[in-house]
Write a protein that holds these residues in place. Structure first.
Motif, PDB file in Angstrom:
ATOM      1  N   CYS A  59       0.830  -1.198   0.000  1.00 42.77           N
ATOM      2  CA  CYS A  59       0.000   0.000   0.000  1.00 42.77           C
ATOM      3  C   CYS A  59       0.869   1.255   0.000  1.00 42.77           C
ATOM      4  CB  CYS A  59      -0.910  -0.009   1.225  1.00 42.77           C
ATOM      5  SG  CYS A  59      -2.035   1.401   1.282  1.00 42.77           S
TER       6      CYS A  59
ATOM      7  N   LYS B 160       0.372   5.718  -0.036  1.00 44.30           N
ATOM      8  CA  LYS B 160      -0.614   6.769   0.196  1.00 44.30           C
ATOM      9  C   LYS B 160      -0.273   7.943  -0.702  1.00 44.30           C
ATOM     10  CE  LYS B 160      -3.125   9.307   3.619  1.00 44.30           C
ATOM     11  NZ  LYS B 160      -3.311   9.695   4.986  1.00 44.30           N
TER      12      LYS B 160
ATOM     13  N   GLN C  37      -5.432   5.786  -0.286  1.00 45.61           N
ATOM     14  CA  GLN C  37      -4.563   4.629  -0.130  1.00 45.61           C
ATOM     15  C   GLN C  37      -4.705   3.801  -1.404  1.00 45.61           C
ATOM     16  OE1 GLN C  37      -4.747   2.287   3.447  1.00 45.61           O
ATOM     17  NE2 GLN C  37      -5.212   4.081   4.703  1.00 45.61           N
TER      18      GLN C  37
ATOM     19  N   ALA D 140      -3.354   0.347  -3.510  1.00 45.17           N
ATOM     20  CA  ALA D 140      -2.690  -0.956  -3.461  1.00 45.17           C
ATOM     21  C   ALA D 140      -1.937  -1.163  -4.773  1.00 45.17           C
ATOM     22  CB  ALA D 140      -3.717  -2.061  -3.262  1.00 45.17           C
TER      23      ALA D 140
ATOM     24  N   ASN E 269      -7.217   0.814  -2.189  1.00 46.60           N
ATOM     25  CA  ASN E 269      -6.979  -0.130  -1.098  1.00 46.60           C
ATOM     26  C   ASN E 269      -8.268  -0.372  -0.308  1.00 46.60           C
ATOM     27  OD1 ASN E 269      -5.219  -1.826   0.405  1.00 46.60           O
ATOM     28  ND2 ASN E 269      -5.034  -0.263   1.980  1.00 46.60           N
TER      29      ASN E 269
ATOM     30  N   MET F  35      -9.617  -0.621   4.669  1.00 43.28           N
ATOM     31  CA  MET F  35      -8.422  -0.461   3.836  1.00 43.28           C
ATOM     32  C   MET F  35      -7.593  -1.746   3.896  1.00 43.28           C
ATOM     33  SD  MET F  35      -8.552   2.510   2.479  1.00 43.28           S
ATOM     34  CE  MET F  35      -9.241   4.147   2.698  1.00 43.28           C
TER      35      MET F  35
ATOM     36  N   SER G 187      -4.717  -4.321  -0.282  1.00 43.31           N
ATOM     37  CA  SER G 187      -3.290  -4.593  -0.523  1.00 43.31           C
ATOM     38  C   SER G 187      -2.848  -5.896   0.129  1.00 43.31           C
ATOM     39  CB  SER G 187      -2.422  -3.440  -0.006  1.00 43.31           C
ATOM     40  OG  SER G 187      -2.556  -3.297   1.392  1.00 43.31           O
TER      41      SER G 187
END
Length: 133
Positions: A43, A45, A50, A52, A67, A75, A78
């Motif tokens: 993951c 950001k 977020q 993946a 994600n 979240m 991922s």
């Protein structure tokens, strides 16, 4: 009975919109190819999102998607398992095993919700994700 405020969830979901390669305005460097596991997710950001990122070594292709699990609103994507379904690279959510196409984000279980996907490019060992902003 108190009903939950859905506005924050809708706000989070609205952050994720599929970006086509032709729509990319900026390519964001997210790491080197060695920063990401093979045949698994990691993951990153970017701003409030977020994302993946997956390196599917069987096909030597890279994929990126939200994600956020659209079913459980967690979240976690991922951490999902990747594989293929009739030749379509797929992701299975670790919470409920719903599967999504890594190519276009479609729900492979036939349900209404899908996930946003983002283009990935590799240049000189650097991984970039494309965004439409």
């Amino acid at each position: 009975m108190v009903t939950p405020n859905l506005a924050p969830m809708e706000e989070i979901v609205s952050l994720y919109q599929t970006v086509q390669f032709s729509e990319v305005i900026s390519w964001i460097k997210v790491g080197t190819v060695t920063d990401f596991p093979e045949n698994a997710g990691a993951c990153i950001k970017h701003n409030s999102r977020q994302i993946a990122v997956y390196h599917f070594t069987r096909t030597q292709k890279w994929y990126a998607c939200q994600n956020l699990c659209p079913h459980k609103m967690e979240m976690v994507l991922s951490r999902g398992l990747i594989g293929d379904m009739s030749g379509v690279p797929k992701l299975a959510c670790p919470m409920h095993k719903k599967t999504f196409s890594l190519e276009d984000g479609s729900n492979l279980n036939g349900e209404d919700y899908s996930i946003a996907t983002y283009p990935v490019k590799i240049e000189d060992g650097i991984v970039y994700i494309g965004f439409a902003e």
